[in-house]
Design a protein around this motif. Structure first.
Motif, short mmCIF file in Angstrom:
data_model
loop_
_atom_site.label_atom_id
_atom_site.label_comp_id
_atom_site.label_asym_id
_atom_site.label_seq_id
_atom_site.Cartn_x
_atom_site.Cartn_y
_atom_site.Cartn_z
N LEU A 124 4.61 -17.16 7.28
CA LEU A 124 4.08 -15.95 7.88
C LEU A 124 2.58 -15.75 7.69
O LEU A 124 2.01 -14.80 8.23
N GLY A 125 1.93 -16.64 6.91
CA GLY A 125 0.48 -16.49 6.80
C GLY A 125 -0.18 -17.16 5.62
O GLY A 125 -1.36 -17.52 5.69
N LEU A 126 0.54 -17.35 4.52
CA LEU A 126 -0.10 -17.95 3.35
C LEU A 126 -0.53 -19.39 3.60
O LEU A 126 -1.39 -19.92 2.90
N LYS A 127 0.07 -20.03 4.61
CA LYS A 127 -0.29 -21.41 4.93
C LYS A 127 -1.75 -21.53 5.35
O LYS A 127 -2.34 -22.61 5.28
N SER A 128 -2.35 -20.43 5.79
CA SER A 128 -3.74 -20.45 6.26
C SER A 128 -4.72 -19.92 5.22
O SER A 128 -5.85 -19.56 5.57
N THR A 129 -4.30 -19.87 3.96
CA THR A 129 -5.16 -19.36 2.90
C THR A 129 -5.42 -20.43 1.85
O THR A 129 -4.74 -21.46 1.81
N ARG A 189 -6.42 -23.05 7.96
CA ARG A 189 -7.31 -23.54 6.92
C ARG A 189 -6.74 -23.21 5.54
O ARG A 189 -7.24 -22.39 4.79
N GLY A 190 -5.61 -23.86 5.26
CA GLY A 190 -5.02 -23.76 3.94
C GLY A 190 -5.75 -24.67 2.97
O GLY A 190 -6.78 -25.27 3.28
N TRP A 191 -5.20 -24.79 1.76
CA TRP A 191 -5.84 -25.61 0.73
C TRP A 191 -6.03 -27.07 1.17
O TRP A 191 -7.14 -27.60 1.06
N PRO A 192 -4.99 -27.75 1.69
CA PRO A 192 -5.19 -29.16 2.09
C PRO A 192 -6.23 -29.31 3.20
O PRO A 192 -7.01 -30.27 3.19
N GLN A 193 -6.23 -28.37 4.16
CA GLN A 193 -7.20 -28.46 5.26
C GLN A 193 -8.63 -28.32 4.75
O GLN A 193 -9.55 -28.96 5.26
N ARG A 194 -8.81 -27.48 3.73
CA ARG A 194 -10.16 -27.31 3.15
C ARG A 194 -10.58 -28.55 2.37
O ARG A 194 -11.77 -28.85 2.26
#
Length: 270
Positions: A124-129, A189-194
């Protein structure tokens, strides 16, 4: 036939690889910890219903994003199943998994529902943090206690909880790495994406740490399997460090060694 097409879409949208793997893993750990055959079937049903709700909700929530990047591996994009059907299926399985979870006992069931809640929060949203790793760590860290609370009404030892959390973090990195480009293109832009390309090199590290914990921390001698597992993981890590284009299957191999170690140490959980 349309119904067969929909059923195929539902099967593919549940993320069958992780769903089958986690269901089989937790059931195997429950068996190794001394759960009865009937108890193991209940564990399998619990994990499966929870994972169906997680997988279907993920594809329902991400349907628009997957369509933008035209992901051919997604059933919604291929027209096999509708977003509405996935949303309804996810809701039904979420309701079903509550009584099935609690049938393991209130404490064990609550721990599994924590696992499900973490996964839904991720979808629901934490994936982008930047804390996208946290739901994985909490959820997988709780799984050993789901097994022990349902088997012997005791919390899992610290090393099993820590190893589960590390397995979760490693699984998060391993799951996201293949989709980095698509995620960045749609604003995830979660942790891995960053981390970018570094995520591929980091993914095996928490898995290796989990293996070390599962081999060294439990009481008693390490045993032959442990002495095989530790150098095997060391060789795989060295291969990844020296060979920057190493196949991602090497990371999966480290995860497999971690999982086998957890199953073999199941008797030490109680």
């Amino acid at each position: 036939m349309r119904i067969l097409r929909t059923l195929r879409g539902l099967a593919l949208a549940c993320h069958p690889g992780p769903t089958v793997a986690v269901t089989a893993l937790v059931t195997a750990v429950a068996w190794s910890a001394g759960r009865s055959p009937a108890g193991c079937l209940l564990v399998a049903a619990t994990i499966l219903t929870g994972h169906l709700s997680i997988g279907w909700s993920n594809d329902a929530i991400d349907a628009a994003r997957d369509t933008i990047v035209n992901r051919p591996d997604k059933p919604v994009v291929r027209g096999l199943v509708s977003r509405r059907t996935l949303a309804i299926g996810a809701g039904v399985m979420l309701v079903v998994t509550v009584p099935v979870s609690l049938a393991n006992g209130f404490a064990a069931g609550s721990v599994h529902l924590l696992f499900v809640a973490c996964a839904w929060a991720y979808n629901l949203g934490l994936k982008s943090t930047v804390i996208s790793w946290l739901p994985y760590a909490v959820a997988f860290g709780a799984l050993p206690s789901f097994v022990t609370l349902g088997t012997a009404r005791v919390w899992a030892p610290w090393w099993a909880t820590a190893a589960g959390a590390l397995l979760g973090i490693g699984a998060h990195l391993a799951n996201v790495v293949p989709d980095l480009a698509d995620d960045l293109a749609t604003g995830v832009r979660g942790w891995p994406q960053r981390l970018g390309s570094s995520a591929r090199l980091l993914a095996p590290l928490p898995l290796a740490a989990a293996t070390a914990l599962l081999v060294i921390a439990p009481p008693g001698p390490i045993g032959v399997i442990g002495w095989i597992a530790l150098p095997a993981v060391a060789v795989l890590l060295l291969t990844i460090l020296l060979w920057r284009n190493a196949p991602f299957l090497i990371t999966i191999a480290i995860a497999a060694i971690s999982i086998i170690s957890l199953i073999l140490r199941g008797h030490a959980l109680i």
